[in-house]
Write an enzyme that holds these catalytic residues in place. Structure first.
Site, PDB file in Angstrom:
ATOM      1  N   GLY A 185      20.983  27.548  -9.386  1.00 31.13           N
ATOM      2  CA  GLY A 185      20.012  26.766 -10.162  1.00 31.13           C
ATOM      3  C   GLY A 185      19.042  27.685 -10.882  1.00 31.13           C
ATOM      4  O   GLY A 185      17.864  27.378 -11.033  1.00 31.13           O
TER       5      GLY A 185
ATOM      6  N   SER B 144      18.845  28.553 -13.973  1.00 25.91           N
ATOM      7  CA  SER B 144      18.744  28.437 -15.429  1.00 25.91           C
ATOM      8  C   SER B 144      17.427  27.847 -15.901  1.00 25.91           C
ATOM      9  O   SER B 144      17.114  27.878 -17.082  1.00 25.91           O
ATOM     10  CB  SER B 144      19.903  27.583 -15.945  1.00 25.91           C
ATOM     11  OG  SER B 144      19.780  26.273 -15.443  1.00 25.91           O
TER      12      SER B 144
ATOM     13  N   VAL C  58      27.243  23.690  -6.591  1.00 29.05           N
ATOM     14  CA  VAL C  58      27.130  24.298  -5.260  1.00 29.05           C
ATOM     15  C   VAL C  58      27.506  23.343  -4.123  1.00 29.05           C
ATOM     16  O   VAL C  58      27.766  23.786  -3.005  1.00 29.05           O
ATOM     17  CB  VAL C  58      25.721  24.903  -4.989  1.00 29.05           C
ATOM     18  CG1 VAL C  58      25.426  26.051  -5.917  1.00 29.05           C
ATOM     19  CG2 VAL C  58      24.637  23.836  -5.033  1.00 29.05           C
TER      20      VAL C  58
ATOM     21  N   ASN D  17      18.484  28.205  -4.380  1.00 32.45           N
ATOM     22  CA  ASN D  17      17.378  27.495  -5.042  1.00 32.45           C
ATOM     23  C   ASN D  17      17.797  26.133  -5.610  1.00 32.45           C
ATOM     24  O   ASN D  17      16.951  25.257  -5.772  1.00 32.45           O
ATOM     25  CB  ASN D  17      16.843  28.400  -6.169  1.00 32.45           C
ATOM     26  CG  ASN D  17      15.961  27.650  -7.147  1.00 32.45           C
ATOM     27  OD1 ASN D  17      14.786  27.392  -6.864  1.00 32.45           O
ATOM     28  ND2 ASN D  17      16.515  27.248  -8.294  1.00 32.45           N
TER      29      ASN D  17
ATOM     30  N   TYR E 157      15.411  13.699   0.466  1.00 28.62           N
ATOM     31  CA  TYR E 157      14.966  15.037   0.052  1.00 28.62           C
ATOM     32  C   TYR E 157      14.279  15.766   1.215  1.00 28.62           C
ATOM     33  O   TYR E 157      14.571  16.930   1.500  1.00 28.62           O
ATOM     34  CB  TYR E 157      14.006  14.874  -1.127  1.00 28.62           C
ATOM     35  CG  TYR E 157      13.507  16.177  -1.736  1.00 28.62           C
ATOM     36  CD1 TYR E 157      14.329  16.938  -2.563  1.00 28.62           C
ATOM     37  CD2 TYR E 157      12.207  16.623  -1.507  1.00 28.62           C
ATOM     38  CE1 TYR E 157      13.869  18.112  -3.136  1.00 28.62           C
ATOM     39  CE2 TYR E 157      11.734  17.792  -2.073  1.00 28.62           C
ATOM     40  CZ  TYR E 157      12.571  18.538  -2.892  1.00 28.62           C
ATOM     41  OH  TYR E 157      12.108  19.707  -3.453  1.00 28.62           O
TER      42      TYR E 157
ATOM     43  N   ALA F  32      14.655  15.227   4.399  1.00 23.59           N
ATOM     44  CA  ALA F  32      15.655  15.560   5.424  1.00 23.59           C
ATOM     45  C   ALA F  32      16.451  16.792   5.001  1.00 23.59           C
ATOM     46  O   ALA F  32      16.723  17.678   5.821  1.00 23.59           O
ATOM     47  CB  ALA F  32      16.591  14.377   5.655  1.00 23.59           C
TER      48      ALA F  32
ATOM     49  N   ILE G 126       4.982  22.422  -7.846  1.00 19.67           N
ATOM     50  CA  ILE G 126       5.077  23.478  -8.854  1.00 19.67           C
ATOM     51  C   ILE G 126       5.388  22.812 -10.197  1.00 19.67           C
ATOM     52  O   ILE G 126       6.178  21.851 -10.256  1.00 19.67           O
ATOM     53  CB  ILE G 126       6.198  24.488  -8.477  1.00 19.67           C
ATOM     54  CG1 ILE G 126       6.027  25.016  -7.028  1.00 19.67           C
ATOM     55  CG2 ILE G 126       6.268  25.636  -9.478  1.00 19.67           C
ATOM     56  CD1 ILE G 126       4.822  25.893  -6.765  1.00 19.67           C
TER      57      ILE G 126
HETATM   58  P1  NAI Z   1      14.664  21.958 -11.602  1.00 22.25           P
HETATM   59  O1  NAI Z   1      15.193  20.561 -11.564  1.00 22.25           O
HETATM   60  O2  NAI Z   1      13.829  22.380 -12.744  1.00 22.25           O
HETATM   61  O3  NAI Z   1      15.884  22.991 -11.452  1.00 22.25           O
HETATM   62  C1  NAI Z   1      16.882  22.811 -10.500  1.00 22.25           C
HETATM   63  C2  NAI Z   1      18.051  23.709 -10.840  1.00 22.25           C
HETATM   64  O4  NAI Z   1      19.093  23.457  -9.896  1.00 22.25           O
HETATM   65  C3  NAI Z   1      18.615  23.444 -12.220  1.00 22.25           C
HETATM   66  O5  NAI Z   1      18.930  24.682 -12.831  1.00 22.25           O
HETATM   67  C4  NAI Z   1      19.908  22.684 -11.927  1.00 22.25           C
HETATM   68  O6  NAI Z   1      20.921  22.879 -12.893  1.00 22.25           O
HETATM   69  C5  NAI Z   1      20.314  23.309 -10.602  1.00 22.25           C
HETATM   70  N1  NAI Z   1      21.238  22.452  -9.856  1.00 22.25           N
HETATM   71  C6  NAI Z   1      21.021  21.171  -9.462  1.00 22.25           C
HETATM   72  N2  NAI Z   1      22.116  20.706  -8.832  1.00 22.25           N
HETATM   73  C7  NAI Z   1      23.031  21.707  -8.815  1.00 22.25           C
HETATM   74  C8  NAI Z   1      24.336  21.843  -8.307  1.00 22.25           C
HETATM   75  N3  NAI Z   1      24.961  20.818  -7.695  1.00 22.25           N
HETATM   76  N4  NAI Z   1      24.991  23.024  -8.462  1.00 22.25           N
HETATM   77  C9  NAI Z   1      24.383  24.057  -9.086  1.00 22.25           C
HETATM   78  N5  NAI Z   1      23.129  23.996  -9.595  1.00 22.25           N
HETATM   79  C10 NAI Z   1      22.471  22.827  -9.461  1.00 22.25           C
HETATM   80  O7  NAI Z   1      13.911  22.154 -10.208  1.00 22.25           O
HETATM   81  P2  NAI Z   1      12.739  23.150  -9.759  1.00 22.25           P
HETATM   82  O8  NAI Z   1      11.473  22.391  -9.751  1.00 22.25           O
HETATM   83  O9  NAI Z   1      12.832  24.436 -10.471  1.00 22.25           O
HETATM   84  O10 NAI Z   1      13.159  23.349  -8.223  1.00 22.25           O
HETATM   85  C11 NAI Z   1      13.903  24.460  -7.743  1.00 22.25           C
HETATM   86  C12 NAI Z   1      13.976  24.366  -6.233  1.00 22.25           C
HETATM   87  O11 NAI Z   1      12.660  24.346  -5.692  1.00 22.25           O
HETATM   88  C13 NAI Z   1      14.656  23.096  -5.727  1.00 22.25           C
HETATM   89  O12 NAI Z   1      15.410  23.375  -4.585  1.00 22.25           O
HETATM   90  C14 NAI Z   1      13.494  22.198  -5.381  1.00 22.25           C
HETATM   91  O13 NAI Z   1      13.841  21.254  -4.400  1.00 22.25           O
HETATM   92  C15 NAI Z   1      12.500  23.218  -4.859  1.00 22.25           C
HETATM   93  N6  NAI Z   1      11.114  22.764  -4.898  1.00 22.25           N
HETATM   94  C16 NAI Z   1      10.506  22.428  -6.082  1.00 22.25           C
HETATM   95  C17 NAI Z   1       9.205  22.001  -6.093  1.00 22.25           C
HETATM   96  C18 NAI Z   1       8.484  21.621  -7.354  1.00 22.25           C
HETATM   97  O14 NAI Z   1       7.350  21.147  -7.241  1.00 22.25           O
HETATM   98  N7  NAI Z   1       9.032  21.824  -8.524  1.00 22.25           N
HETATM   99  C19 NAI Z   1       8.444  21.871  -4.844  1.00 22.25           C
HETATM  100  C20 NAI Z   1       9.160  22.262  -3.667  1.00 22.25           C
HETATM  101  C21 NAI Z   1      10.452  22.686  -3.708  1.00 22.25           C
END
Ligand code: NAI
Length: 245
Positions: free
Chosen positions: A13, A15, A62, A88, A153, A155, A186
């Site tokens: 993830g 990108s 993934v 991630n 989420y 869990a 974030i």
């Molecule tokens: P985002 O939605 O901007 O990016 C998520 C990334 O994961 C994207 O690049 C997407 O293409 C990729 N992705 C999703 N499903 C996928 C799959 N099946 N296979 C491969 N890639 C996949 O999310 P963000 O905010 O950057 O979050 C990144 C991580 O941080 C996540 O695990 C999220 O749960 C965690 N997180 C985010 C928070 C926030 O406030 N933004 C807070 C706490 C945790």
């Protein structure tokens, strides 16, 4: 020479959002990146944004174990071996529990938790053989506290915490470290979905009074991946402006 020169890192993830900031920070620290995402165009443009050369983009889901194994084979063929894995990739499918469907549950668990299992499974044996490696899982403060509307989420993220501690204990004798980062809220596309009212309410729950930046998480990934963290494993470290203490 930077502290992570000649290291190869996979960021799932990678990108956009936190994953993109992590990829950019690890590239600045000297790593060569293999960025995994679902959207070819976006992963290619993430690679193009990195500070030096030799990085590669890969598309893979993934949650699919066969897909994951094939991509890791390709990455190993290209780079020789992998030193750092950042799990991630994550999704949300929020709903009150009473309205949450089985599909909402399965999708979130399969990407957030099984995805980390698939990637770690594909890489751990090689890291153990080489007696070196770092795994960093991106969980969430919600995995520590729970959150209404996010049973699936929360869990998945709590599962990732148990996974991190177990992997850390199993792999420490083989020289592999595993830690998790628990971001609070974030500023990314994921949180852009929240309405103004919710964001206002969130600010009031964060002692520092504002959302974090993707680079706040990326800075900690760089530290945990590097030699200064050589005696740290099995830890869950929050980056949340003081929200959960
Ligand atoms: P985002 O939605 O901007 O990016 C998520 C990334 O994961 C994207 O690049 C997407 O293409 C990729 N992705 C999703 N499903 C996928 C799959 N099946 N296979 C491969 N890639 C996949 O999310 P963000 O905010 O950057 O979050 C990144 C991580 O941080 C996540 O695990 C999220 O749960 C965690 N997180 C985010 C928070 C926030 O406030 N933004 C807070 C706490 C945790």
């Amino acid at each position: 020479m930077s502290e992570l020169s000649e290291k190869v890192a996979i960021v799932t993830g990678g990108s956009r959002g936190i994953g993109l900031a992590v990829s950019q920070e690890l590239a600045r620290a000297g790593c060569t990146l293999a960025i995994i995402g679902r959207n070819k165009k976006r992963v290619d443009s993430a690679v193009a944004s990195l500070s030096n050369n030799g990085h590669q983009a890969y598309t893979c889901d993934v949650s699919d174990s066969v897909d994951t194994l094939n991509i890791v084979k390709l990455i190993n063929n290209e780079f020789g071996s992998v030193d750092i894995l950042v799990n991630n990739a994550g999704i949300t499918k929020d709903n009150l529990f009473i309205r949450m469907t089985e599909e909402d549950w399965d999708d979130v668990i399969n990407v957030n938790l099984k995805g980390a299992f698939n990637m770690t499974k594909a890489l751990a044996r090689n890291m153990m053989k080489r007696r070196a490696g770092v795994i960093i899982n991106i969980t969430s403060v919600v995995g520590l506290t729970g959150n209404p509307g996010q049973a699936n989420y929360a869990a998945s993220k709590a599962g990732l915490i148990g996974f991190t501690k177990s992997i850390a204990q199993e792999l420490a004798p083989r020289g592999v470290r595993c830690n998790a980062i628990a971001p609070g809220f974030i500023d990314t596309d994921m949180t852009a979905e929240l309405d103004d009212e919710t964001v206002k309410e969130l600010h009031s729950r964060i002692p520092m009074g504002h959302l974090g930046r993707p680079s706040d998480v990326a800075d900690l990934v760089r530290f945990l991946a590097g030699p200064a963290a050589h005696y740290i494993t099995g830890q869950i470290i929050s980056v949340d402006g003081g929200m959960v203490m």
